[in-house]
Write a protein that holds these residues in place. Structure first.
Motif, PDB file in Angstrom:
ATOM      1  N   ALA A 159     -31.418 -36.103   9.246  1.00 27.86           N
ATOM      2  CA  ALA A 159     -32.775 -36.650   9.190  1.00 27.86           C
ATOM      3  C   ALA A 159     -33.764 -35.678   8.549  1.00 27.86           C
ATOM      4  N   TRP A 160     -33.430 -34.406   8.480  1.00 25.42           N
ATOM      5  CA  TRP A 160     -34.317 -33.412   7.884  1.00 25.42           C
ATOM      6  C   TRP A 160     -34.131 -33.420   6.368  1.00 25.42           C
ATOM      7  N   ALA A 161     -35.086 -34.030   5.682  1.00 26.47           N
ATOM      8  CA  ALA A 161     -34.992 -34.127   4.223  1.00 26.47           C
ATOM      9  C   ALA A 161     -35.007 -32.738   3.587  1.00 26.47           C
ATOM     10  N   HIS A 162     -34.157 -32.539   2.609  1.00 26.97           N
ATOM     11  CA  HIS A 162     -34.061 -31.311   1.808  1.00 26.97           C
ATOM     12  C   HIS A 162     -33.567 -30.106   2.599  1.00 26.97           C
ATOM     13  N   ALA A 163     -33.189 -30.308   3.868  1.00 26.90           N
ATOM     14  CA  ALA A 163     -32.672 -29.193   4.654  1.00 26.90           C
ATOM     15  C   ALA A 163     -31.171 -29.037   4.413  1.00 26.90           C
ATOM     16  N   MET A 164     -30.662 -27.850   4.658  1.00 26.15           N
ATOM     17  CA  MET A 164     -29.226 -27.612   4.600  1.00 26.15           C
ATOM     18  C   MET A 164     -28.594 -28.246   5.835  1.00 26.15           C
ATOM     19  N   ALA A 284     -35.321 -28.864  -1.911  1.00 25.76           N
ATOM     20  CA  ALA A 284     -36.531 -29.478  -2.467  1.00 25.76           C
ATOM     21  C   ALA A 284     -36.909 -28.842  -3.797  1.00 25.76           C
ATOM     22  N   LEU A 285     -37.146 -29.691  -4.795  1.00 26.64           N
ATOM     23  CA  LEU A 285     -37.695 -29.229  -6.064  1.00 26.64           C
ATOM     24  C   LEU A 285     -39.172 -28.906  -5.890  1.00 26.64           C
ATOM     25  N   ALA A 286     -39.759 -28.295  -6.898  1.00 31.87           N
ATOM     26  CA  ALA A 286     -41.175 -27.942  -6.816  1.00 31.87           C
ATOM     27  C   ALA A 286     -42.049 -29.172  -6.591  1.00 31.87           C
ATOM     28  N   THR A 287     -41.737 -30.272  -7.279  1.00 37.19           N
ATOM     29  CA  THR A 287     -42.540 -31.488  -7.102  1.00 37.19           C
ATOM     30  C   THR A 287     -42.358 -32.061  -5.701  1.00 37.19           C
ATOM     31  N   ASP A 288     -41.122 -32.004  -5.167  1.00 37.21           N
ATOM     32  CA  ASP A 288     -40.890 -32.453  -3.788  1.00 37.21           C
ATOM     33  C   ASP A 288     -41.758 -31.670  -2.817  1.00 37.21           C
ATOM     34  N   LEU A 289     -41.761 -30.352  -2.989  1.00 37.45           N
ATOM     35  CA  LEU A 289     -42.504 -29.483  -2.083  1.00 37.45           C
ATOM     36  C   LEU A 289     -44.002 -29.750  -2.177  1.00 37.45           C
ATOM     37  N   ALA A 290     -44.494 -29.934  -3.398  1.00 33.93           N
ATOM     38  CA  ALA A 290     -45.919 -30.193  -3.596  1.00 33.93           C
ATOM     39  C   ALA A 290     -46.338 -31.490  -2.914  1.00 33.93           C
ATOM     40  N   LEU A 291     -45.552 -32.540  -3.063  1.00 37.47           N
ATOM     41  CA  LEU A 291     -45.891 -33.821  -2.447  1.00 37.47           C
ATOM     42  C   LEU A 291     -45.823 -33.737  -0.928  1.00 37.47           C
ATOM     43  N   ALA A 292     -44.816 -33.050  -0.410  1.00 36.09           N
ATOM     44  CA  ALA A 292     -44.681 -32.921   1.042  1.00 36.09           C
ATOM     45  C   ALA A 292     -45.844 -32.151   1.645  1.00 36.09           C
ATOM     46  N   HIS A 293     -46.416 -31.205   0.888  1.00 32.49           N
ATOM     47  CA  HIS A 293     -47.529 -30.393   1.377  1.00 32.49           C
ATOM     48  C   HIS A 293     -48.890 -30.971   1.025  1.00 32.49           C
ATOM     49  N   SER A 310     -37.712 -35.932  -8.371  1.00 33.05           N
ATOM     50  CA  SER A 310     -36.592 -36.544  -7.663  1.00 33.05           C
ATOM     51  C   SER A 310     -36.764 -38.055  -7.582  1.00 33.05           C
ATOM     52  N   PRO A 311     -35.678 -38.800  -7.643  1.00 37.10           N
ATOM     53  CA  PRO A 311     -35.789 -40.260  -7.505  1.00 37.10           C
ATOM     54  C   PRO A 311     -36.492 -40.681  -6.219  1.00 37.10           C
ATOM     55  N   ASP A 312     -36.284 -39.929  -5.129  1.00 36.33           N
ATOM     56  CA  ASP A 312     -36.901 -40.291  -3.848  1.00 36.33           C
ATOM     57  C   ASP A 312     -38.176 -39.496  -3.564  1.00 36.33           C
ATOM     58  N   ALA A 313     -38.803 -38.951  -4.598  1.00 34.40           N
ATOM     59  CA  ALA A 313     -39.985 -38.099  -4.404  1.00 34.40           C
ATOM     60  C   ALA A 313     -41.095 -38.814  -3.648  1.00 34.40           C
ATOM     61  N   LEU A 314     -41.301 -40.102  -3.935  1.00 35.11           N
ATOM     62  CA  LEU A 314     -42.412 -40.825  -3.317  1.00 35.11           C
ATOM     63  C   LEU A 314     -42.136 -41.169  -1.854  1.00 35.11           C
ATOM     64  N   ASP A 315     -40.883 -41.044  -1.438  1.00 35.23           N
ATOM     65  CA  ASP A 315     -40.567 -41.325  -0.034  1.00 35.23           C
ATOM     66  C   ASP A 315     -41.093 -40.237   0.892  1.00 35.23           C
ATOM     67  N   ALA A 316     -41.491 -39.097   0.336  1.00 33.02           N
ATOM     68  CA  ALA A 316     -41.944 -37.961   1.149  1.00 33.02           C
ATOM     69  C   ALA A 316     -43.461 -37.853   1.202  1.00 33.02           C
ATOM     70  N   ILE A 317     -44.184 -38.851   0.706  1.00 27.44           N
ATOM     71  CA  ILE A 317     -45.650 -38.822   0.746  1.00 27.44           C
ATOM     72  C   ILE A 317     -46.118 -38.668   2.198  1.00 27.44           C
ATOM     73  N   ASP A 318     -47.027 -37.736   2.442  1.00 25.73           N
ATOM     74  CA  ASP A 318     -47.516 -37.520   3.808  1.00 25.73           C
ATOM     75  C   ASP A 318     -49.020 -37.312   3.836  1.00 25.73           C
ATOM     76  N   SER A 319     -49.690 -37.705   2.765  1.00 29.84           N
ATOM     77  CA  SER A 319     -51.150 -37.639   2.712  1.00 29.84           C
ATOM     78  C   SER A 319     -51.615 -38.620   1.635  1.00 29.84           C
ATOM     79  N   ALA A 320     -52.890 -38.978   1.685  1.00 26.03           N
ATOM     80  CA  ALA A 320     -53.412 -39.980   0.759  1.00 26.03           C
ATOM     81  C   ALA A 320     -53.291 -39.500  -0.684  1.00 26.03           C
TER      82      ALA A 320
END
Length: 415
Positions: A159-164, A284-293, A310-320
């Protein structure tokens, strides 16, 4: 001993639980291990204890350290928590004897699984780490790897995205001083990029020793200056145009740009040839990390500079997020999904959600059903968390107000 401090200063720091070893600061330090205690550990090992580890224990039986350590493990860019030096009798997750017994049990079980008899001797000795998730070992059997310092990290659930997701082991360095040299500070603790930062624990410890126990402020300042010598310098090679040739420094600079949401820095790093691909934190790629933060300026700059999305980059949106950024990410390869739509809705970005919905409709015919399924699952999870926060059963980074707001957003939205 250190050339930076006089003998009386080192003695005073020792009185306040501070020891210097291999140019790094150990605090909340225990008294030295006795000859008998070291000999007892030696009896458990397949070969001699590395002399550098013995030298450390002759200074302190254990304590705390507060530095960054990044290692490539199983293809992931992992932050390893080497926050503790285990000591016998701590009665907590950093008890040296408990971890030795843990390794002995593992060795017995591994031998039994192979229908063999274990000889009772450890080949790798655990002596540091953090709780049960990260451990540091010294190789204590003769051979090519003798004295090497290893890092083990526990895998996290799927369940932890981008985690090992599987346990990993790698070599930090060929000996203990070299491993200590790998400990560094990504950010200056006196100018932190966020509310929680490496160095915070040490600074709080020193403040308490000064305020409550009378450690002279002049010596505190001198120790902090010594500690800050471990801050990595990526700005000088960036100015010189050579940063791109150092992968580790490049990743630290890129993480800083994301942490500070610095669009101009991202553009400058890209212009200097700093690689924007590859894992930056976990997988996590740089774009993944930026979106998550929620670093949307950095995310835009990364996408425009050609960083992979990443194809699933938008699934990690956590702010407006803005509809313009969503459109750019879709253009760069992000996949529209019902999860991404629901995440945008929950975060209070309905315009962005509709951009994703329009892109989804062009590829799928089940939007209403798919979105409703995700929305109901997300509502159930948020409402459960909200109830537990309101009754004091748990805490949540959004707080009760933030959770209630997301519930309202999901309930009031319609496609």
């Amino acid at each position: 001993m250190s050339a930076h401090f006089a003998d009386d200063e080192l003695a005073l720091l020792r009185e306040h639980g501070i020891v210097l070893f291999a140019e790094r600061v150990i605090f909340d330090a225990r008294p030295p291990m006795t000859v008998e205690q070291i000999a007892a550990v030696q009896e458990l090992c397949a070969g001699p204890l590395p002399p550098e580890l013995v030298a450390l224990w002759q200074r302190t039986a254990g304590g705390r350290i507060d530095y960054d350590l990044h290692l490539r493990i199983n293809g992931y860019e992992e932050a390893v928590s080497w926050a503790e030096l285990f000591w016998k009798g701590s009665g907590a997750d950093h008890d040296l004897q408990d971890w030795i017994e843990h390794e002995q049990q593992n060795a017995r079980e591994a031998a039994a699984a192979r229908d063999q008899q274990w000889d009772g001797k450890l080949t790798a000795l655990p002596f540091g780490g953090f709780e049960s998730s990260d451990r540091i070992y010294a190789v204590v059997e003769r051979g090519a790897d003798y004295g090497h310092i290893l890092a083990w990290k526990q895998g996290l659930p799927e369940a932890w995205a981008h985690a090992m997701h599987e346990d990993g082991l790698t070599t930090i360095a060929h000996d203990l001083p070299a491993a200590f040299a790998m400990l560094h500070l990504d950010e200056d603790p006196l100018e932190p990029a966020g509310d929680y930062f490496t160095g915070q624990a040490l600074l709080e410890y020193l403040d308490e020793r000064h305020q409550t126990h009378g450690l002279a402020l002049e010596l505190v300042d001198k120790l902090v200056a010594f500690y800050r010598r471990a801050v990595v310098d990526w700005r000088t090679p960036l100015a010189a145009g050579t940063l791109a040739s150092d992968g580790a420094l490049s990743r630290i600079a890129l993480r800083h740009a994301v942490a500070t949401d610095d669009k101009a820095l991202v553009e400058r790093l890209a212009a200097n040839g700093v690689p924007l691909d590859g894992p930056l934190q976990g997988s996590a790629l740089a774009t993944d990390l930026a979106l998550a933060h929620g670093a949307h300026h950095a995310a835009e700059a990364l996408a425009r500079a050609g960083a992979p999305v990443s194809p699933d980059a938008l699934d990690a949106i956590d702010s407006a997020v803005s509809p313009e950024l969503v459109a750019l990410l879709l253009e760069r390869g992000a996949r529209p999904s019902a999860t991404a739509i629901a995440e945008c809705v929950a975060c209070g970005a309905p315009a962005a959600a509709r951009v994703i919905a329009d892109a989804y409709r062009k590829q799928h015919e089940d939007l209403p059903t798919a979105f409703e399924t995700v929305r109901q699952d997300m509502l159930a999870d948020l409402e459960s968390s909200l109830a537990e926060v309101r009754t004091g059963k748990r805490s949540h980074y959004l707080g009760a107000e933030g959770l209630a707001e997301r519930v309202d957003h999901l309930q009031s939205f319609s496609l």
